[in-house]
Write an enzyme that holds these catalytic residues in place. Structure first.
Site, PDB file in Angstrom:
ATOM      1  N   LYS A 167     -27.645 -81.745  47.838  1.00 52.13           N
ATOM      2  CA  LYS A 167     -27.096 -81.201  49.076  1.00 52.13           C
ATOM      3  C   LYS A 167     -27.127 -82.254  50.185  1.00 52.13           C
ATOM      4  O   LYS A 167     -26.102 -82.618  50.736  1.00 52.13           O
ATOM      5  CB  LYS A 167     -27.867 -79.944  49.472  1.00 52.13           C
ATOM      6  CG  LYS A 167     -27.630 -78.810  48.453  1.00 52.13           C
ATOM      7  CD  LYS A 167     -28.659 -77.726  48.515  1.00 52.13           C
ATOM      8  CE  LYS A 167     -28.585 -76.779  47.345  1.00 52.13           C
ATOM      9  NZ  LYS A 167     -27.480 -75.829  47.379  1.00 52.13           N
ATOM     10  N   TRP A 189     -33.333 -67.923  46.306  1.00 53.89           N
ATOM     11  CA  TRP A 189     -34.061 -69.012  45.658  1.00 53.89           C
ATOM     12  C   TRP A 189     -35.559 -68.778  45.675  1.00 53.89           C
ATOM     13  O   TRP A 189     -36.248 -69.031  44.674  1.00 53.89           O
ATOM     14  CB  TRP A 189     -33.677 -70.358  46.297  1.00 53.89           C
ATOM     15  CG  TRP A 189     -32.201 -70.597  46.164  1.00 53.89           C
ATOM     16  CD1 TRP A 189     -31.275 -70.566  47.159  1.00 53.89           C
ATOM     17  CD2 TRP A 189     -31.471 -70.802  44.944  1.00 53.89           C
ATOM     18  NE1 TRP A 189     -30.029 -70.752  46.641  1.00 53.89           N
ATOM     19  CE2 TRP A 189     -30.103 -70.901  45.293  1.00 53.89           C
ATOM     20  CE3 TRP A 189     -31.840 -70.914  43.601  1.00 53.89           C
ATOM     21  CZ2 TRP A 189     -29.102 -71.104  44.338  1.00 53.89           C
ATOM     22  CZ3 TRP A 189     -30.842 -71.125  42.653  1.00 53.89           C
ATOM     23  CH2 TRP A 189     -29.508 -71.221  43.015  1.00 53.89           C
ATOM     24  N   ASP A 191     -39.761 -75.598  49.433  1.00 56.32           N
ATOM     25  CA  ASP A 191     -38.484 -75.964  48.840  1.00 56.32           C
ATOM     26  C   ASP A 191     -37.530 -76.330  49.970  1.00 56.32           C
ATOM     27  O   ASP A 191     -37.069 -75.471  50.707  1.00 56.32           O
ATOM     28  CB  ASP A 191     -37.938 -74.776  48.043  1.00 56.32           C
ATOM     29  CG  ASP A 191     -36.558 -75.057  47.440  1.00 56.32           C
ATOM     30  OD1 ASP A 191     -36.017 -76.152  47.650  1.00 56.32           O
ATOM     31  OD2 ASP A 191     -36.027 -74.154  46.757  1.00 56.32           O
TER      32      ASP A 191
END
Lengths: 364, 364
Positions: free
Chosen positions: B202, B102, B178
């Site tokens: 999530k 990511w 993030d």
């Protein structure tokens, strides 16, 4: 439980059977012991829903094989930017037919992006007169550039209550059309358009989703210099699963489409929509209830009207709410009344509104 | 109904009381005779939910007053682009600490945008060795540029199962982090960061929503040349109501936060999360169950492990599914097993997994 008569402009009414299904399936989806919200977007259970939604949209809209169907996030407002990022050529230009607030915003975003990354966006028409657009343009009012990369059109103007009943002839220039507030209201010929897009939250589902139907020939011409997440080609290659999609909204859209097929498809929906709009427009007497939109441009989705005074309009809003009719206040930028009568608003709601209008007129 | 033990990496498990509430309220929200999905985002009913979600996030995370809380669409992937569009200066640069797939994507998007609109994005570290990142870097491994506009960090790496337990010291350069896969797993000091962002799917809610916590000082430095919809300032000025938000996801996040407060807030959640992770990591014997992640970098959210052979791993996936444990297959790019044990995964699920692991080892 009695359902409120919902005339909201969006998010808006959804079919009751679709809500009932969402309720039934919320905790245990198809016997998996999990909510759909908890399923991986890479798992077979979700993918079946995702692909079913795409297949149903293709079937209901009769989307030709050489068009992609995409489900993206960010609503129509992000599309305003993405259209320019993908289709405004660095050394070229695009035409915008301005018929209200949304097309004006779409043009402004394209101009911003052109200033940053090259390309010119221009108004091929602007229907504002004293801040109001009371009709859509005729063909001979359009100043179309035959060399434009695309022509952007807003098919239905939620705020002003106008709608294109026939689309402009843009010759060989692909038409990119924002159908946020009237997608699926009737059968259309998708081949007229290079791209159709719509925020889902008016006629197709909940908020947080944009539907894009995009011709592959147009897609092949897209710029490749924007961030990946903002490139249509990236989403098309990944079947709208490049990143985690709004899975709940796509599930709801799938169910709305299924319901739409169950009630007879777009031909049946058009018939009902026209009947609802006719009932309402016929109630305007030009005196107490007055429609500010020219007859040929009147929207079948958003019916706007005025009363003799602003004071009466205020009373109308308050009393209609008390009578269980919500969302009738016009957009703050124009005032007056607005009844949004999208696909999921039943005839019974329109009849209730007309009955209320008649009794309000008597009592005023 | 029996609930499946859900170890999905995201979308992932949600608290059962939150799903039950969504089910209860699906058709008639707070006695309005409409679903929340049908309420206008400009109406008082929705706005109360929207503002309650923001207020609860502020309270639970102890967000200082000089930080904005934003709810945006497009997930973390759109944030990769927006961070560059807003904070990568035309003549400046930004640092990225690459610890997995990511952060690599975030850097790639920034590089793309820099090539288009000016600005340079560089890796201040890249922990990939033979395609794998088995740990996060130490402070002395970072090649930080003191003149960078920001340093981008991914706090938890879902695929490799690594996590920063202490964040890097970036001096006066704002850290943009993030936290998609570990936001709200424990109390943190928000002041360490210029910006925190996370896809909701999530630890906080369903998919289709990104949460952004952004310091106003950093916001004041943002570029103003991107399309409006991609500018943080535009969303901050409009309280995340510049365009129609993903109202259902925000409602669900509000309810997850309420549930989180009900169970004792982040301190209680951290305690439970640590206990869950400890139980699982203690089951690794280094022989049959082996953790490829260095001990100091092991994630409390995504626990990855390997078995002696790929054949055994395949059997583990199949048999665990049959035993009602889903989502244990590792990411396709690295193979092996992964148990995502986010906030909403109960201790009972981890206990069931450990029991399964023990019996599988015996039978193998």
């Amino acid at each position: 439980m009695s359902r409120t008569h919902n005339f909201n402009a969006g998010p808006a009414a959804l079919p009751l059977p679709v809500l009932e299904r969402a309720q039934r399936e919320m905790i245990d989806f198809e016997g998996t012991g999990m909510s759909l919200l908890e399923h991986s977007h890479r798992g077979a259970t979700y993918e079946a829903v995702h692909n079913d939604a795409i297949a149903r949209l293709r079937r209901v809209m009769e989307v030709p094989d050489d068009y992609e169907v995409l489900f993206l996030q960010g609503g129509a407002s992000l599309q305003f930017a993405m259209i320019a990022m993908n289709f405004l050529p660095q050394d070229g230009s695009a035409d915008y037919i301005v018929t209200g607030a949304w097309s004006k915003k779409a043009l402004a975003e394209a101009k911003r992006y052109g200033a940053l990354a090259g390309g010119k966006a221009r108004a091929a028409a602007d229907m504002h007169v004293d801040g109001v657009c009371s009709r859509v343009p005729q063909q001979d009012e359009l100043d179309l550039d035959p060399g434009a990369a695309y022509v952007h059109v807003t098919s239905n103007n939620t705020i002003f209550g106008t709608q294109f009943h026939e689309f402009p002839d843009t010759g060989k220039v692909p038409m990119v059309v924002d159908m946020s507030s009237d997608i699926l209201w009737r059968p259309i010929d998708v081949r007229q358009f290079g791209m159709i897009y719509a925020g889902a939250q008016k006629n197709v589902g909940p908020s947080g989703l944009a539907i894009v139907v995009l011709q592959r020939d147009l897609l092949a011409r897209a710029r490749k210099d924007a961030p990946s997440i903002l490139q249509y080609a990236v989403h098309a290659e990944q079947n709208s699963l490049y990143n985690t999609p709004n899975s709940f909204a796509i599930y709801m859209v799938r169910n709305v489409l299924e319901h739409l097929e169950d009630v007879g498809g777009l031909a049946a929906v058009e018939k009902l929509n026209r009947a609802k709009a006719t009932l309402l427009y016929e109630e305007f007497d030009g005196d107490f209830y007055r429609c500010p939109v020219e007859e040929s441009s009147r929207s079948v989705m958003n019916v706007v009207f005025r009363l003799p005074t602003e004071e009466l309009e205020k009373r109308f809003v308050t009393e209609s709410q008390k009578a269980g009719l919500v969302g009738l206040k016009g957009h703050r930028s124009v005032g007056g009344m607005r009844a949004s009568i999208y696909n999921a608003v039943p005839m019974a709601s329109v009849e209730a509104l007309v009955a209320f209008m008649q009794s309000f007129r008597k009592s005023a």
